[in-house]
Design a protein around this motif. Structure first.
Motif, PDB file in Angstrom:
ATOM      1  N   TRP A 147     -28.977 -92.521 -18.248  1.00  0.00           N
ATOM      2  CA  TRP A 147     -28.667 -92.677 -19.544  1.00  0.00           C
ATOM      3  C   TRP A 147     -27.791 -93.844 -20.007  1.00  0.00           C
ATOM      4  CZ3 TRP A 147     -23.456 -92.284 -20.327  1.00  0.00           C
ATOM      5  CH2 TRP A 147     -22.850 -91.457 -19.698  1.00  0.00           C
ATOM      6  N   LEU A 148     -27.118 -94.344 -18.762  1.00  0.00           N
ATOM      7  CA  LEU A 148     -26.439 -95.650 -19.013  1.00  0.00           C
ATOM      8  C   LEU A 148     -26.999 -96.894 -19.616  1.00  0.00           C
ATOM      9  CD1 LEU A 148     -23.087 -96.327 -18.767  1.00  0.00           C
ATOM     10  CD2 LEU A 148     -23.716 -97.161 -16.561  1.00  0.00           C
ATOM     11  N   HIS A 149     -28.315 -96.780 -19.220  1.00  0.00           N
ATOM     12  CA  HIS A 149     -29.101 -97.903 -19.536  1.00  0.00           C
ATOM     13  C   HIS A 149     -29.875 -97.900 -20.875  1.00  0.00           C
ATOM     14  CE1 HIS A 149     -27.991 -98.884 -15.594  1.00  0.00           C
ATOM     15  NE2 HIS A 149     -29.018 -97.883 -15.162  1.00  0.00           N
ATOM     16  N   ASP A 150     -29.422 -96.642 -21.683  1.00  0.00           N
ATOM     17  CA  ASP A 150     -30.092 -96.492 -23.030  1.00  0.00           C
ATOM     18  C   ASP A 150     -29.290 -95.974 -24.143  1.00  0.00           C
ATOM     19  OD1 ASP A 150     -29.939 -93.586 -22.885  1.00  0.00           O
ATOM     20  OD2 ASP A 150     -31.654 -93.624 -21.516  1.00  0.00           O
ATOM     21  N   ARG A 151     -29.698 -95.748 -25.218  1.00  0.00           N
ATOM     22  CA  ARG A 151     -28.559 -95.306 -26.397  1.00  0.00           C
ATOM     23  C   ARG A 151     -27.855 -94.075 -26.109  1.00  0.00           C
ATOM     24  NH1 ARG A 151     -28.259 -98.182 -31.014  1.00  0.00           N
ATOM     25  NH2 ARG A 151     -27.732 -96.060 -32.294  1.00  0.00           N
ATOM     26  N   ARG A 152     -28.292 -93.445 -25.123  1.00  0.00           N
ATOM     27  CA  ARG A 152     -27.450 -92.111 -24.913  1.00  0.00           C
ATOM     28  C   ARG A 152     -25.781 -92.467 -24.390  1.00  0.00           C
ATOM     29  NH1 ARG A 152     -28.231 -87.328 -20.223  1.00  0.00           N
ATOM     30  NH2 ARG A 152     -26.202 -86.527 -20.463  1.00  0.00           N
ATOM     31  N   ALA A 153     -25.760 -93.572 -24.012  1.00  0.00           N
ATOM     32  CA  ALA A 153     -24.288 -93.960 -23.655  1.00  0.00           C
ATOM     33  C   ALA A 153     -23.613 -94.180 -24.897  1.00  0.00           C
ATOM     34  CB  ALA A 153     -24.590 -95.547 -22.918  1.00  0.00           C
ATOM     35  N   LEU A 154     -24.127 -94.678 -25.897  1.00  0.00           N
ATOM     36  CA  LEU A 154     -23.516 -94.659 -27.315  1.00  0.00           C
ATOM     37  C   LEU A 154     -23.135 -93.150 -27.651  1.00  0.00           C
ATOM     38  CD1 LEU A 154     -22.418 -96.103 -29.965  1.00  0.00           C
ATOM     39  CD2 LEU A 154     -24.751 -95.954 -30.702  1.00  0.00           C
ATOM     40  N   GLU A 155     -23.931 -92.369 -27.453  1.00  0.00           N
ATOM     41  CA  GLU A 155     -23.561 -91.050 -28.149  1.00  0.00           C
ATOM     42  C   GLU A 155     -22.781 -90.217 -27.208  1.00  0.00           C
ATOM     43  OE1 GLU A 155     -24.382 -90.090 -30.835  1.00  0.00           O
ATOM     44  OE2 GLU A 155     -25.575 -92.019 -31.255  1.00  0.00           O
ATOM     45  N   GLU A 156     -22.696 -90.763 -25.883  1.00  0.00           N
ATOM     46  CA  GLU A 156     -21.705 -89.904 -25.037  1.00  0.00           C
ATOM     47  C   GLU A 156     -20.330 -90.357 -25.377  1.00  0.00           C
ATOM     48  OE1 GLU A 156     -22.022 -87.563 -22.929  1.00  0.00           O
ATOM     49  OE2 GLU A 156     -24.070 -87.473 -22.466  1.00  0.00           O
ATOM     50  N   VAL A 157     -20.181 -91.917 -25.542  1.00  0.00           N
ATOM     51  CA  VAL A 157     -18.836 -92.329 -25.916  1.00  0.00           C
ATOM     52  C   VAL A 157     -18.398 -91.879 -27.443  1.00  0.00           C
ATOM     53  CG1 VAL A 157     -17.416 -94.385 -26.430  1.00  0.00           C
ATOM     54  CG2 VAL A 157     -19.310 -94.448 -24.555  1.00  0.00           C
ATOM     55  N   ARG A 158     -19.328 -91.760 -28.187  1.00  0.00           N
ATOM     56  CA  ARG A 158     -18.973 -91.251 -29.410  1.00  0.00           C
ATOM     57  C   ARG A 158     -18.384 -89.956 -29.437  1.00  0.00           C
ATOM     58  NH1 ARG A 158     -21.230 -93.195 -34.036  1.00  0.00           N
ATOM     59  NH2 ARG A 158     -23.240 -93.675 -33.054  1.00  0.00           N
ATOM     60  N   THR A 159     -19.203 -89.074 -28.503  1.00  0.00           N
ATOM     61  CA  THR A 159     -18.657 -87.610 -28.541  1.00  0.00           C
ATOM     62  C   THR A 159     -17.329 -87.625 -27.932  1.00  0.00           C
ATOM     63  OG1 THR A 159     -21.131 -86.989 -28.268  1.00  0.00           O
ATOM     64  CG2 THR A 159     -19.403 -85.398 -27.349  1.00  0.00           C
ATOM     65  N   ALA A 160     -17.224 -88.203 -26.802  1.00  0.00           N
ATOM     66  CA  ALA A 160     -15.917 -88.291 -26.130  1.00  0.00           C
ATOM     67  C   ALA A 160     -14.932 -88.815 -26.962  1.00  0.00           C
ATOM     68  CB  ALA A 160     -16.107 -89.240 -24.781  1.00  0.00           C
ATOM     69  N   TRP A 161     -15.129 -89.714 -27.678  1.00  0.00           N
ATOM     70  CA  TRP A 161     -13.987 -90.165 -28.422  1.00  0.00           C
ATOM     71  C   TRP A 161     -13.531 -89.234 -29.584  1.00  0.00           C
ATOM     72  CZ3 TRP A 161     -14.575 -96.316 -29.741  1.00  0.00           C
ATOM     73  CH2 TRP A 161     -14.234 -96.963 -28.704  1.00  0.00           C
ATOM     74  N   ARG A 162     -14.560 -88.383 -30.167  1.00  0.00           N
ATOM     75  CA  ARG A 162     -14.429 -87.628 -31.131  1.00  0.00           C
ATOM     76  C   ARG A 162     -13.489 -86.286 -30.430  1.00  0.00           C
ATOM     77  NH1 ARG A 162     -20.302 -86.951 -33.837  1.00  0.00           N
ATOM     78  NH2 ARG A 162     -20.041 -88.689 -35.385  1.00  0.00           N
ATOM     79  N   ASP A 163     -13.639 -86.285 -29.045  1.00  0.00           N
ATOM     80  CA  ASP A 163     -12.955 -85.141 -28.394  1.00  0.00           C
ATOM     81  C   ASP A 163     -11.353 -85.587 -28.404  1.00  0.00           C
ATOM     82  OD1 ASP A 163     -13.101 -82.453 -27.342  1.00  0.00           O
ATOM     83  OD2 ASP A 163     -13.380 -83.311 -25.348  1.00  0.00           O
ATOM     84  N   LEU A 164     -11.139 -86.694 -28.507  1.00  0.00           N
ATOM     85  CA  LEU A 164      -9.906 -87.339 -28.406  1.00  0.00           C
ATOM     86  C   LEU A 164      -9.053 -87.568 -29.628  1.00  0.00           C
ATOM     87  CD1 LEU A 164     -10.664 -89.819 -25.644  1.00  0.00           C
ATOM     88  CD2 LEU A 164      -9.188 -87.945 -25.232  1.00  0.00           C
ATOM     89  N   VAL A 165      -9.769 -87.109 -30.600  1.00  0.00           N
ATOM     90  CA  VAL A 165      -9.042 -87.505 -32.105  1.00  0.00           C
ATOM     91  C   VAL A 165      -7.873 -86.527 -32.349  1.00  0.00           C
ATOM     92  CG1 VAL A 165      -9.408 -86.901 -34.566  1.00  0.00           C
ATOM     93  CG2 VAL A 165     -11.300 -88.253 -33.483  1.00  0.00           C
ATOM     94  N   PRO A 166      -7.875 -85.124 -31.969  1.00  0.00           N
ATOM     95  CA  PRO A 166      -6.719 -84.439 -32.039  1.00  0.00           C
ATOM     96  C   PRO A 166      -5.401 -85.109 -31.325  1.00  0.00           C
ATOM     97  CG  PRO A 166      -8.423 -82.861 -31.858  1.00  0.00           C
ATOM     98  CD  PRO A 166      -8.971 -84.212 -31.596  1.00  0.00           C
ATOM     99  N   LEU A 167      -5.664 -85.393 -30.212  1.00  0.00           N
ATOM    100  CA  LEU A 167      -4.854 -86.033 -29.215  1.00  0.00           C
ATOM    101  C   LEU A 167      -3.993 -87.297 -30.120  1.00  0.00           C
ATOM    102  CD1 LEU A 167      -3.031 -86.186 -26.544  1.00  0.00           C
ATOM    103  CD2 LEU A 167      -4.729 -87.464 -25.758  1.00  0.00           C
TER     104      LEU A 167
END
Length: 221
Positions: free
Chosen positions: A182-202
């Motif tokens: 999935w690193l080679h398709d748009r799922r990489a974007l969604e993985e980064v987006r989800t991870a960054w959202r998880d860091l919003v409270p910190l």
């Protein structure tokens, strides 16, 4: 340009650079870097900008003025988003031959920020808030890092499970994925987006309790 994934040629480029970190290799393979590393990284952060802010995509050249390692090129491509005026919290993403890394929090605090950080950790309400957030991230698979002291700083005596937080001079969370399809398709974007959202409270905790620095920056080495 929309993000369509990181081509495998980008990872292969970094495998070669790790083996031959030279101007000759760089010049010969610069087209692979431009098209398969930097361009998709820029496209990724551009698509995330509306939610998180404009990113700085780092230069590929190392600062060789300090340290013994004089190799001229970084073996990873990173990008960072910071929120101006809201303190040290940031979101980070990095591509290398080893895969994809994401992170958030603070990597560097000036002296006045360290003082405010410690006061907030010692505070029963804000300290408990950070303790709960760090524990939540740890349970979710994030690794917690940062510059820290061996002992508690002078003047603090917290014996309720926050002593480890008080020793930090910076604090950030990170997670890493090995190379995968999935690193080679748009799922990489969604993985980064989800991870960054998880860091919003910190990052929000740092914005609320630490803020921007007004001190003279420490010398970089």
């Amino acid at each position: 340009m929309s993000f369509e994934g990181f081509p495998d040629e980008g990872l292969v480029f970094y495998e070669g650079l790790e083996a031959d970190n030279s101007k000759t290799y760089w010049t010969r393979h610069k087209a692979a870097y431009d098209g398969c590393v930097r361009a998709p990284m820029q496209a990724l952060v551009d698509e995330l900008a509306a939610e998180f802010g404009t990113a700085k995509v780092f230069r590929p050249y190392r600062d060789v003025r300090f340290g013994h390692d004089k190799t001229p090129y970084k073996t990873s491509q990173g990008a960072v988003v910071t929120v101006d005026g809201r303190g040290p919290g940031a979101w980070y993403v990095q591509l290398s031959a080893g895969g994809l890394l994401v992170g958030g929090g603070c990597w560097r605090l000036e002296s006045d920020q360290v003082a405010r950080y410690r006061r907030a950790v010692a505070d029963d309400v804000q300290g408990a808030r950070l303790r709960a957030e760090v524990d939540r991230l740890t349970r979710a698979g994030w690794g917690i890092g940062g510059d820290r002291l061996v002992r508690l700083p002078p003047g603090f005596d917290v014996d309720d499970g926050r002593a480890d937080l008080l020793r930090h001079r910076s604090l950030h969370a990170a997670r890493h994925w090995d190379p995968t399809g999935w690193l080679h398709d748009r799922r990489a974007l969604e993985e980064v987006r989800t991870a960054w959202r998880d860091l919003v409270p910190l990052n929000a905790w740092f914005a609320d309790n630490v803020g921007a620095s007004t001190a003279e920056p420490r010398a970089r080495r």
